[in-house]
Each structure stands twice: as C-alpha cells, then as structure tokens.
Write an enzyme that holds these catalytic residues in place. Structure first.
Site, PDB file in Angstrom:
ATOM      1  CG  HIS B 253      -1.837   1.121   1.368  1.00 43.99           C
ATOM      2  ND1 HIS B 253      -3.141   1.079   0.931  1.00 43.99           N
ATOM      3  CD2 HIS B 253      -1.650   2.357   1.884  1.00 43.99           C
ATOM      4  CE1 HIS B 253      -3.719   2.245   1.180  1.00 43.99           C
ATOM      5  NE2 HIS B 253      -2.842   3.036   1.765  1.00 43.99           N
ATOM      6  CD  GLU B 254       1.615   3.443   3.745  1.00 41.26           C
ATOM      7  OE1 GLU B 254       1.772   4.540   3.165  1.00 41.26           O
ATOM      8  OE2 GLU B 254       0.597   3.167   4.408  1.00 41.26           O
ATOM      9  CG  HIS B 257       0.354   6.242  -0.490  1.00 37.25           C
ATOM     10  ND1 HIS B 257      -0.628   7.036  -1.030  1.00 37.25           N
ATOM     11  CD2 HIS B 257      -0.242   5.548   0.516  1.00 37.25           C
ATOM     12  CE1 HIS B 257      -1.778   6.837  -0.371  1.00 37.25           C
ATOM     13  NE2 HIS B 257      -1.578   5.914   0.562  1.00 37.25           N
ATOM     14  CD  GLU B 292      -5.845   5.524   0.576  1.00 31.39           C
ATOM     15  OE1 GLU B 292      -4.921   6.334   0.800  1.00 31.39           O
ATOM     16  OE2 GLU B 292      -6.026   4.510   1.261  1.00 31.39           O
TER      17      GLU B 292
END
Lengths: 510, 510
Positions: B253-254, B257, B292
C-alpha cells in the site's frame, strides 16, 4: 515570555532543526536525497540568519534587564549580531560556495594522493579565511579571530607557549616510552561482531549516565554527537569488526559530549545560552574545547582507567568469550593504552594525538598569518612528522590531505582538541578535591557523583559562562597544562615502568 | 530562476523540512524529544505561513506568465494565499491548540471507553470546523469547504448519490458472500518473524518499482509514506509477528503512495506543483483521493491478485517454509481476500472497508451540517454498524472512538479513501485499454509497463492537474463507480462462486 525570549526560542528551534537535518543526512538519508537536503538546509540557515539580523531582534536584546542569565544571553546575542554584520554577505556566500567545491576537490586529491589538484582551492580558502579574520577583527594575529569562533577568548599569544611546553613534554615522554618493551595488542584485531560491540558500548554509556530516554545510538561513517535541546541528544559510532577499540572508546567519547548536552538546565532550552549564534549551531556546551574536555574525560580518564577495566572487563570477556579467552585484565588495559606513533590523527593514541594536533595548529596559523604558502605546506607537514614521530610520510593522502577540516573552511578548530585534553585534567583534579570519595565511587562503578559534580559545575550552565570563567569558577585558575602533564607522566610511567626521568614536565611545573 | 520560483522553492523546502521532522518523530525520536519537537515544528510552520502570506509572494505570483505549468502553479499559489487570508489568525491558533488538547482527551477516552470525557472537546472541534468552513466559503453545504481541502472539486452533491449507489451494491454483495462457505485463514495468524516479513515485503516493493536509492523502509506504530522531494520518499510499516497480511499488504500500500511521489517529474521538485500550500504539506500527489487510488491499485489490484500470488507464492513459501507448509496458493489467495464484517476500520477487508468509510462520511457531514449532535453520535454510529455489518458495538472504544481523525480536526478526509478505490478502478481500466499486453506482463512479474503508464498519465504531473482533470485526461470521464463495482462483483463472484445475482450493480450500471 519577553519578545527577546520568544525570538531567541524561535532561533534555537531553527538551529535544532538544522541539527535534525544533519543527523538524518549522516545516519538515515538514502543517497538520492543529497541535493534536496542541501537546499533544505540552506533555506533554514537563511531563515535563521535573517531572524538573527532582524532589527527587531537587536532591539529586543537591547531592552533586556534582569538576572545574570538573561543579561548574558542578551549580551551574547548582541555580540553575535555585531560580528555577523561585520562579515560582508558576499564573503559568506563565497565561503559557502567554495566549501562545497573544495570538499569535492579534497576528496579527489586524497584518493589520488595528488596535492596539486587541491592546492588552488586551498589557496583560495586560506585567502577567504584571512578576509573573514579581517572582517571579524583581531588585535594581534588574524588567526585569533578564527580561533575565537571556536574557543572564545583564546589567542595565539596564549596558545604558542602552552603548546611549546606540551610538545617538549610529549616528545620526551614518547622517547622514554619507545625505549621500553611494548605490550601485546594482537587480540584487539580479532573478530568482534558489531551487534555485541553495540550492546556492550551502549551498556557502558548508560552506566556513565547517558539517558537513552532522551537519546539514541546509531551508526555513521564518522562518529558524532548532536542535540536538539537537552530532551533529544543523539550519538553515533562506527563499528569495525576487526578493531575493538574504535567503537568502544568512540562511544564513550560521544557519551561525554552527550552528557554535557543532556545536563544543561532545562530552563536554558530554546535560548541563546544553548545556541552558537555566530556558528548557527544548536549546542549547550560553552566552547569546542570545553565540550572536548568532557568527551576526553569520560573516554580517557574513566574509560581507559585500570579501575574501570578491573570492574567491567569480566563483562567484556563474557561478551566476547572466545576472542578474549587468553587475555587478562592487565594485558587488556595495557593494550588499549599502548603508545605508538602513526601517520593518521584519528587512529593516534592519547599521547601522540596532541603531537598531530600541534603540527596542524602551527601550520594553519602560519598559513593564515601569511608566513607559509600552500605550495610549501606538504613539505612542512612531512618534515614535522619526521622530527616529532620519526615517521616518513609515503603519500600526501596519509599526510597533509588526511583531514577534511581545511577543505571545509575550518581554520582555528584544531587547537580545541588539545585544549580539551588540558581542561579535562583541570576539571578532573578539581573533582578529586571536591569529592574525597571519588576514587572509591569509581572503583565501585558509581559514576553518578562525578557526573553530578560536573553537571553542577559545568553542564547545567550551558553557554552562560566563557570557558575561562568556567575554569576559574571550578578550578580557581585559567588554562593550565600542569595537571594534564602530570596525568600523562604518571599514567605512562606506571604503564611502561618509567622512573621519574621526564625532565620537561618537572622543569616546567616548577 | 524567477522571484516566484525562488520563493516557491524555499516554501517547498520548508514543507519538506516539516516532513523530515514528522518522519523522525514517528520512527526515530526518543520519547523525551516530544515537547521540543512540537516547538520546532510550530516554528517552521510559522515561517512557512509567513512566507506564503508575504505580499512579495503574491506579487511575484501575479507577474507569472509562460507555460501552462508555470501559470497553473501561480494560480494555485494565489488561491492558497486567498484561502489562507480568509481564515482568521485567531481561528488557526484556536484549532492548533484544540488539536493537541483533544488528541490527548481522545486517547484517554478511547482507552477507558468513556465517550462523555471526549464529547466537549469534540463539540468544540465541530464548532471550530464549522467556523473554518464559513471562513473558507462554500455554495451548498459547509462540509463542501472542508472536503475541498482534501479533494479539490468534490462536493456533497456529488458524493451522496455516489455513496448511496456504492452502499446498496456493497450491502447486497456482502449478503451474498455471507451465504457462502468461508475459506480457511488459520495459517495467517501463525508466527512470522519480523525480519523475514521485512525482507519479503521490501523485495516485492522493489519489484513493483520502489527505488530504495531514493527511499527506505522503517517501522512505525502507524504505517505511512512521506516525501522530501522525489529524491527522498520514505515508507514505514508495522510488523505483527502473528498476522502476516498487516505488514505485507501495508508495505505494498505504502509502495503505491511512494511510487506516485517518486514518479513526479524532477522539474516539479521544489515548486508549488509539489506543495499543498493550504495544508502546509509537501506532496506531489494531486489530492488525497488520487494518492489513495495508487496505494489501493498496487496493494489490491496487483498485490492481492491471483496472478501475483501464482508468481510469488513460492518465494513466500520459501521464506516461511514451516508456517506455509500445508497451504497451497489457492488457499493463500482466498485467505488474503476473505470478506468478514468487523468492528475496526483499519482491520477491514476490501469490501467492508468502504462501508466503514461511508458510515463516517455520513456522520461527519451531519455533524458539520448541524443535523446531528455530538451527544447523539455514538448511538448513530452503533445503529449503522448493526444495520450495515450486522454487528453490535460492545464499547465506544471499538466504535465511535476508534479513529484519531476527528480529534485531529480532520473533517472531510474520510471520503478520500473510498474515492481512491473508485479512481483506482477507473485508472486500471484505462491502463488495460492502453496496454493490450498488460495481463501478460503482470503474469510474468513485469510491473514496469503499468508503472510507466501510470507515471506518464498521472505521476509525472504532480499537482499540475485537479483529480477531475486527471480522470478526464486519462479515462475520458469524471468520477464513475462502475469500473469499481464491476471489479468487486467479478472478484468476489470468482472467489465465492456467486452467480450473477448482484442486482444493485446491474441495475445501477445501466
């Protein structure tokens, strides 16, 4: 909060932020971040400089009345503002630009051993530093102006006779030591895994009194201590798996610096009295020399003492049972105090270290004074290494090119290493007089009384007093090499079985 | 460099420095450093605000002419200046003070489960945020003003029907899933040592294209990504030794980003187009929702796909041979995609996560609109959890008190999580159309074509375009939930063997 305190607090915040950025760059930052970080630091420095030179700050400082700490803070602020105003903006800019350029050229020259490729940048650096000295102002020697930015109040006139006396003593003592058989030290280069080195070193740092609730230990290429108020004081070390003393004594050295910073009174946080305003650096220590006195005191006086190892050697042996199986505490203690001339300052023992320093001080003073040309520098270096240490410099990489200082524009900082050694012995002697039980405490591993005494006498005041004032208040006299020379003579006489023949000490201490 | 660019660069430097201070506080800082760090951050924020509001910055922005990037940057700067000027200094100050106070009260209330002790602070926070909305300005609903600070252009009028449609679909799909047998997932809670979790997660992040020469992975209590220009983009994760998916999917997830931040064109570094000037936050992503969309795309679309695990499960099994000895890839893939209603948002699966978000959005909109009182909030929360998820909230600690957002004054940020999911599917669908070989690339573990397409379409532009403009340019339409609903329906129909009975999807996609 008064306007002066509010503005001082913001200034200290900015300097602390610069320190956070520095710490991160040296311990955490990925390689790609270099260019952006340089911009970020330049911007924060610019803001700090702007706020320091704002007329409102000067006016607020002029209006301060009240207790001694407040008026001293205001006085220091006014002096920093005046000094910074004397330096032309163009010179500050030129120095900053030259610094980044010449560091690159120096690194290249050091790796090739070709001094000539660095010489033009160094010539310009000497020239700009002479301009800086002229701008800052001095009475006798331009080197005084530079010296003063690291060690307030120190002058060539004080330094030269002091160093002359030290050099005579050290050279004679070194000669006497070299006539004796050397202790074994083979076991220091066995393999010592970094994880256990860290565990043991940090345990010792905490025993001394380093508070890891307000600090942390990391790795970096060059060990250092840095603080962002006394609430957050960090140290680093470098682990060499095949040389035990590096990280061990390096950690104890930085621990001494860190306890100084952690020991400042919380009321001085975010004030001028924990800010080097001219150097744009957040630091609680009174001067570079005073700071170094504490790192040396804890590293050498305590960390290399027989009492320390009588107590903690079993723990070290338990940490490295195989590596130290055939080594007793006497052998270990002698090995970590072994004196051996070498070419590289940062690898030098406690005695020859000062000789490395004095060589640099004499040369940089002559460069700034115009008595020595950059062209003649390598030859001057090499002949001095020959005469003091009996060594031939095989390449400028291991000679005049070994330190980063001159390429960074740091002229006048080298003396503070030896000044720190001298002050450490003066402070330690005063502690012995004030604390009759000191040696019993230390033999029992109780370091709190010494740390508390140092905190009461020195640490808590931050930059309230000058180094000279601190010495007078604490020891009753100004800078005095006698306790240091006495310490070295006694220490090495014991270790090497010398018998009272160090005439240069006796003569000069009359 | 023009005056506008020079001032923009310094502003971005200040925002990057704030990010460094935040990263350090969350990953490295000793506990003792908290108070001093708060002062340091407040000082840097103050300097940034001062420079943003300086008349010289506005004048410089007004004089910008030239290419589209420059004029857009100037326009954004002028809008941020105007918006910040509309907010009274006293309100900014009161919000900052309340924020630190109410976070403490919230943390206490959460640990005791006593909402009443937090309610007065929350009432005041709602009140100040209504004042903030009034100051910023809006056309229809005060919530629009707050929403706009996280997701430019988004309004309640757009959001409500969109979320209504999503909710109907999700509730129906959840019901269908719950009628089916659940896959096993017992093995996910076996013991997985953190060191190996980190090794595997970082290897996958690098396979996706995260450049660790310009970044690093650390641990923190709450995972996050943060950047100090595209040269230094850091991510964190939290290792749970008894729950494998947390760190694994958290890292992916990170990574999404981080690749967005690393992918911005270097020319936009140190500019308004990598600065959220109103939020005083250095970020290259166009909005919270757009950001996101990339974390969700890489975490869920790629990281939870069957193709990904067909390829990488053998490596995971080799990393944890004992823990996964009795688990085949089908079982693993089903387990990490298992749907199960739960009380806590951050532990929710991909489907019920949106239901958690929509609940919060509806409640915070009603609070800001004055249609719901703080007093009635817990009851409204609990009844909605019952109706949507079929769960009874045993304590407010696991209900209305679980998130930090409201105590931090963040009203209007929750929608961006679900907006991100919707945008992720729109972007992914466009990528599939643009890259006919995409699925073959992914099956071969070749993630570069997708990352490059996203870089060309989205990442490189930073904040040049609004989220709506990015969607139009890339997909040809504005915010459209259809691809997302289609993706979820297909995905869970496959996983749970459902047979085309999700009427709310079919009906609404006509």
């Amino acid at each position: 909060m008064t306007e002066f305190k509010r503005r001082s607090a913001e200034l200290n915040d900015l300097l602390c932020v610069l320190n956070v950025l520095t710490w991160d760059a040296r311990t955490q930052m990925p390689a790609g971040g270099t260019a952006a970080r340089a911009h970020q630091m330049a911007t924060i420095s610019g803001v700090a400089r702007e706020r320091l030179l704002a007329p409102e700050f000067e006016q607020a400082a002029q209006q301060v009345t009240g207790n001694e700490a407040d008026t001293r803070a205001a006085q220091q602020a006014l002096e920093a503002v005046a000094a910074m105003r004397r330096v032309p903006a163009a010179l500050t800019h030129d120095l900053a630009v030259l610094k980044s350029e010449s560091q690159v050229l120096w690194a290249q020259a050091r790796s090739t051993g070709n001094f000539a490729t660095f010489a033009p940048a160094l010539e310009r650096m000497v020239d700009l530093n002479r301009q800086l000295a002229d701008a800052l102002g001095y009475e006798d020697h331009p080197y005084d102006a530079l010296l003063n930015t690291y060690e307030p109040g120190l002058t060539v006139a004080t330094l030269l006779p002091l160093f002359g006396r030290l050099r005579a003593h050290h050279v004679e003592l070194l000669q006497a030591i070299q006539d004796q058989p050397q202790p074994r030290s083979d076991f220091l280069t066995r393999q010592y895994p970094a994880a256990q080195q860290k565990e043991f070193s940090l345990a010792m740092a905490q025993l001394f009194g380093y508070d890891t609730g307000r600090g942390r230990l990391d790795e970096s290429a060059h060990p250092f201590e840095i603080s962002f108020t006394q609430q957050d004081v960090r140290i680093t070390t470098r682990f060499q798996e095949h040389f035990l003393p590096a990280a061990l004594f390096g950690t104890l050295h930085e621990t001494g610096h860190a306890m100084y910073e952690q020991g400042v009174h919380p009321d001085l946080s975010r004030s001028v009295l924990t800010s080097d305003l001219l150097g744009l650096y957040a630091v609680a220590g009174a001067s570079y020399g005073t700071h170094e006195s504490q790192s040396r005191l804890w590293e050498n006086r305590i960390g290399r003492s027989r009492a320390f190892w009588d107590l903690h050697y079993p723990q070290l042996q338990a940490t490295f049972p195989e590596q130290l199986a055939d080594v007793d505490v006497t052998e270990f203690h002698r090995a970590v105090n072994r004196v051996q001339p070498s070419l590289i300052r940062v690898e030098a023992d406690e005695l020859t270290y000062d000789l490395h320093i004095m060589l640099r001080v004499e040369l940089e003073r002559a460069l700034i004074g115009g008595e020595l040309s950059v062209q003649d520098l390598p030859e001057a270096w090499n002949s001095r290494i020959q005469s003091d240490l009996g060594l031939t410099v095989p390449s400028d990489s291991q000679g005049v090119l070994q330190d980063i200082h001159w390429s960074s524009g740091m002229f006048g900082s080298f003396p503070t290493y030896t000044i720190g050694n001298i002050m450490a012995s003066q402070f330690y002697q005063a502690a012995e007089q004030a604390l009759p039980e000191l040696s019993a405490h230390l033999s029992a591993g109780n370091y709190a009384p010494l740390r508390q005494w140092l905190t009461e006498q020195i640490y808590q005041y931050g930059r309230t007093f000058t180094p000279h004032e601190l010495l007078i208040r604490t020891t009753g006299s100004g800078l005095d090499p006698a306790p240091y020379l006495q310490y070295l003579t006694n220490k090495y006489s014991d270790l090497y079985g010398l018998k009272g023949e160090i005439t240069s000490f006796s003569a000069s201490s009359l």
